[in-house]
Motif scaffolding. Structure first.
Motif, PDB file in Angstrom:
ATOM      1  N   CYS A 136     -41.558  51.061   5.493  1.00 17.70           N
ATOM      2  CA  CYS A 136     -42.209  52.031   4.599  1.00 17.70           C
ATOM      3  C   CYS A 136     -41.860  51.773   3.141  1.00 17.70           C
ATOM      4  O   CYS A 136     -42.732  51.832   2.265  1.00 17.70           O
ATOM      5  N   TRP A 137     -40.593  51.486   2.858  1.00 20.57           N
ATOM      6  CA  TRP A 137     -40.193  51.187   1.483  1.00 20.57           C
ATOM      7  C   TRP A 137     -40.876  49.934   0.962  1.00 20.57           C
ATOM      8  O   TRP A 137     -41.333  49.882  -0.185  1.00 20.57           O
ATOM      9  N   THR A 138     -40.967  48.921   1.804  1.00 21.47           N
ATOM     10  CA  THR A 138     -41.623  47.679   1.390  1.00 21.47           C
ATOM     11  C   THR A 138     -43.101  47.899   1.114  1.00 21.47           C
ATOM     12  O   THR A 138     -43.646  47.405   0.119  1.00 21.47           O
ATOM     13  N   CYS A 139     -43.775  48.638   1.977  1.00 27.95           N
ATOM     14  CA  CYS A 139     -45.201  48.908   1.777  1.00 27.95           C
ATOM     15  C   CYS A 139     -45.438  49.757   0.526  1.00 27.95           C
ATOM     16  O   CYS A 139     -46.392  49.519  -0.219  1.00 27.95           O
ATOM     17  N   ALA A 140     -44.565  50.740   0.287  1.00 29.68           N
ATOM     18  CA  ALA A 140     -44.724  51.579  -0.896  1.00 29.68           C
ATOM     19  C   ALA A 140     -44.521  50.767  -2.174  1.00 29.68           C
ATOM     20  O   ALA A 140     -45.287  50.893  -3.143  1.00 29.68           O
ATOM     21  N   MET A 143     -47.489  48.493  -2.695  1.00 27.01           N
ATOM     22  CA  MET A 143     -48.652  49.257  -3.149  1.00 27.01           C
ATOM     23  C   MET A 143     -48.574  49.525  -4.651  1.00 27.01           C
ATOM     24  O   MET A 143     -49.566  49.398  -5.375  1.00 27.01           O
ATOM     25  N   MET A 144     -47.406  49.885  -5.141  1.00 23.28           N
ATOM     26  CA  MET A 144     -47.239  50.169  -6.574  1.00 23.28           C
ATOM     27  C   MET A 144     -47.472  48.916  -7.415  1.00 23.28           C
ATOM     28  O   MET A 144     -48.174  48.957  -8.432  1.00 23.28           O
ATOM     29  N   VAL A 145     -46.889  47.807  -6.985  1.00 28.18           N
ATOM     30  CA  VAL A 145     -47.045  46.571  -7.758  1.00 28.18           C
ATOM     31  C   VAL A 145     -48.500  46.096  -7.739  1.00 28.18           C
ATOM     32  O   VAL A 145     -49.035  45.655  -8.759  1.00 28.18           O
ATOM     33  N   ALA A 146     -49.158  46.187  -6.587  1.00 25.18           N
ATOM     34  CA  ALA A 146     -50.561  45.782  -6.496  1.00 25.18           C
ATOM     35  C   ALA A 146     -51.450  46.675  -7.350  1.00 25.18           C
ATOM     36  O   ALA A 146     -52.365  46.194  -8.034  1.00 25.18           O
ATOM     37  N   GLY A 193     -42.376  50.097  -8.724  1.00 24.95           N
ATOM     38  CA  GLY A 193     -42.506  49.326  -7.495  1.00 24.95           C
ATOM     39  C   GLY A 193     -41.498  48.200  -7.392  1.00 24.95           C
ATOM     40  O   GLY A 193     -40.898  47.971  -6.324  1.00 24.95           O
ATOM     41  N   THR A 194     -41.263  47.490  -8.500  1.00 26.47           N
ATOM     42  CA  THR A 194     -40.286  46.404  -8.490  1.00 26.47           C
ATOM     43  C   THR A 194     -38.879  46.937  -8.271  1.00 26.47           C
ATOM     44  O   THR A 194     -38.086  46.354  -7.512  1.00 26.47           O
ATOM     45  N   ALA A 195     -38.544  48.052  -8.929  1.00 25.80           N
ATOM     46  CA  ALA A 195     -37.222  48.647  -8.744  1.00 25.80           C
ATOM     47  C   ALA A 195     -37.026  49.134  -7.315  1.00 25.80           C
ATOM     48  O   ALA A 195     -35.929  49.008  -6.747  1.00 25.80           O
ATOM     49  N   MET A 196     -38.070  49.686  -6.719  1.00 22.10           N
ATOM     50  CA  MET A 196     -37.971  50.150  -5.338  1.00 22.10           C
ATOM     51  C   MET A 196     -37.702  48.988  -4.388  1.00 22.10           C
ATOM     52  O   MET A 196     -36.854  49.088  -3.489  1.00 22.10           O
ATOM     53  N   LEU A 197     -38.395  47.876  -4.571  1.00 25.28           N
ATOM     54  CA  LEU A 197     -38.164  46.712  -3.722  1.00 25.28           C
ATOM     55  C   LEU A 197     -36.766  46.136  -3.937  1.00 25.28           C
ATOM     56  O   LEU A 197     -36.124  45.668  -2.992  1.00 25.28           O
ATOM     57  N   ALA A 198     -36.277  46.164  -5.170  1.00 31.62           N
ATOM     58  CA  ALA A 198     -34.943  45.641  -5.448  1.00 31.62           C
ATOM     59  C   ALA A 198     -33.859  46.487  -4.790  1.00 31.62           C
ATOM     60  O   ALA A 198     -32.856  45.959  -4.296  1.00 31.62           O
ATOM     61  N   CYS A 199     -34.055  47.803  -4.773  1.00 31.71           N
ATOM     62  CA  CYS A 199     -33.038  48.702  -4.221  1.00 31.71           C
ATOM     63  C   CYS A 199     -33.126  48.824  -2.707  1.00 31.71           C
ATOM     64  O   CYS A 199     -32.097  48.877  -2.021  1.00 31.71           O
ATOM     65  N   LYS A 200     -34.327  48.886  -2.168  1.00 31.37           N
ATOM     66  CA  LYS A 200     -34.507  49.159  -0.742  1.00 31.37           C
ATOM     67  C   LYS A 200     -34.738  47.908   0.094  1.00 31.37           C
ATOM     68  O   LYS A 200     -34.547  47.965   1.306  1.00 31.37           O
ATOM     69  N   ALA A 201     -35.155  46.803  -0.502  1.00 27.57           N
ATOM     70  CA  ALA A 201     -35.416  45.577   0.254  1.00 27.57           C
ATOM     71  C   ALA A 201     -34.401  44.508  -0.145  1.00 27.57           C
ATOM     72  O   ALA A 201     -33.333  44.407   0.440  1.00 27.57           O
ATOM     73  N   SER A 202     -34.730  43.713  -1.134  1.00 22.87           N
ATOM     74  CA  SER A 202     -33.811  42.679  -1.620  1.00 22.87           C
ATOM     75  C   SER A 202     -34.273  42.235  -3.005  1.00 22.87           C
ATOM     76  O   SER A 202     -35.426  42.461  -3.398  1.00 22.87           O
TER      77      SER A 202
END
Length: 441
Positions: A136-140, A143-146, A193-202
């Motif tokens: 869910c975090w990755t998809c969110a 979505m923001m970056v796209a 979106g980039t910050a979310m991916l950095a914190c929740k993914a990698s």
């Protein structure tokens, strides 16, 4: 009888006068009217209007209960319905206006397709178990970056969109939203979106997302007005989201994770070639340098589309050979790839609008079927390990005392692989795919 007719006449005059003064007053009075204890329909009024009517109007005799006029639906006084104020109506209309503008700026349907490819890559790279929260975090974040990239694309192409029929009603060319507002919206989404991916993914997934945003908005977008190579750059942009999902799940880039990005890259070429051929007049009016504009006959456009469809054929064999999917996906992928190749070849032989549209629809059908088959037939880490290490099964079976020697030999032949267990890609390596690895002895 006289009292009923008089009541009806008085009520009809009252309604006609109210509608002539203000249509909205009649609307809310009819919709939110309440029934008083004595049987008279009373509209809901504010305190100021109640004081006015109580001081100026003379009381009228109460009619009987059978003379009640029902306007709209009758609400109970305890519910406390009140008509919306002008400020509330304005706030709702403003929210709807900007919500619609944000939806169109983000190209929400296209962004959701990007999210679908990223989510598919995440599931493929998850191994035995899929982390739903991480998905869910990755998809969110994707979505923001796209949405940010699509919004910036429209900011840079506002003048071009104003010249094209299918884009002139977008928020920026139509003046429904200002450029600074759109830039603020796009920048906020991109950073979030980039910050979310950095914190929740990698950090690697966030780096891929930021790189894709820059590539799409600042490389692909200006190239559309400079050189036809923009189509191939756009194909790279479309191939990164599934790799992003794989990286978010596995934490690394591997060869197995490149199968779906390769499918996205080769699929986009015939898809965009068909679209460019169908909309070549519109692209010419907008000032875009598409490949089809320099190809009056459409032969080169159709040839490029057909050639890239053929590049899709080995992907099902590779997915099976590398342990990503089972052998059934090999068959399904071959069938759907041959179908889209047949549509592309038909367009190559007869370059008409009808054939180009058919190839375009075939490309729309190919991608969801390919991704669904890849997800349905994907192999987990345990299944891959068992296929890669058949000796593990031999050791387990030999430890069973109650199993006969003949049964052990059958199981050993089944898992060690005789001639029938050889991957189909080994046979395809000879011809017609000479670029694949040569089969071993």
């Amino acid at each position: 009888m006289w009292r009923n007719s008089a009541t009806l006449s008085f009520s009809s005059k009252l309604l006609s006068s109210a509608s002539s003064i203000n249509h909205y007053c009649f609307h809310y009075a009819s919709a939110f009217s309440i029934l008083s204890p004595n049987g008279v329909v009373e509209p809901v009024l504010s305190s100021s209007y109640r004081r006015f009517y109580s001081s100026s109007a003379t009381p009228s005799p109460s009619p009987s209960s059978d003379s009640v006029i029902k306007l709209g639906f009758l609400a109970d006084r305890s519910l406390g319905f009140r008509p919306l104020s002008s400020k509330a109506r304005d706030a709702i209309q403003l929210a709807r206006h900007y919500g619609r503008c944000y939806w169109e700026l983000s190209k929400a349907r296209l962004s959701m397709l990007v999210v679908a490819t990223s989510g598919t890559g995440y599931v493929l790279g998850s191994g035995n178990a899929v982390d739903l929260a991480g998905l869910c975090w990755t998809c969110a974040g994707t979505m923001m970056v796209a949405a940010s990239a699509n919004s910036l694309n429209q900011v840079f192409e506002i003048n071009n969109d104003a010249k094209m029929k299918r884009t002139r009603q977008r928020p920026l060319p139509s003046g429904r939203i200002t450029i600074p507002h759109a830039v603020t919206w796009a920048s906020s989404l991109g950073f979030a979106g980039t910050a979310m991916l950095a914190c929740k993914a990698s950090m690697l997934a966030a780096g891929l997302a930021a790189s894709n945003l820059i590539l799409y908005a600042f490389v692909y977008t200006p190239l559309k007005q400079i050189h036809p190579v923009n189509t191939w750059v756009g194909a790279v942009v479309g191939a990164i989201p599934p790799l992003l999902g794989w990286v978010a799940a596995s934490g690394q880039i591997s060869l197995n994770g490149l199968i779906l990005p390769a499918a996205l890259y080769f699929w986009q070429i015939p898809h965009f070639m068909a679209l460019a051929y169908l909309c070549r007049d519109d692209y010419a009016a907008g000032g875009y340098r598409m490949f089809s504009l320099a190809d009056a006959s459409g032969q080169r456009t159709a040839a490029v589309a057909f050639r890239n469809c053929l590049y899709l054929i080995p992907l099902g064999f590779i997915a099976y050979d590398w342990g990503v999917a089972s052998g059934w996906f090999c068959v399904e992928s071959s069938l759907i790839t041959l179908a889209i190749s047949a549509a592309a070849f038909s367009f190559y032989r007869d370059r008409t609008t009808q054939k180009a549209r058919r190839m375009f629809y075939a490309s729309l059908l190919y991608l969801p079927v390919f991704m669904s088959g890849l997800l349905f037939h994907r192999l987990s880490d345990e299944q891959r390990g068992l296929a890669d290490n058949p000796d593990r099964y031999i050791e387990l079976s030999s430890s069973l005392q109650d199993v006969s020697e003949d049964d052990q030999k059958k199981k050993t032949r089944h898992f060690t692989g005789g001639p029938q267990a050889r991957p189909p890609v080994a046979y395809a390596s000879i011809a017609p795919f000479p670029f694949l690895p040569v089969p071993g002895p």
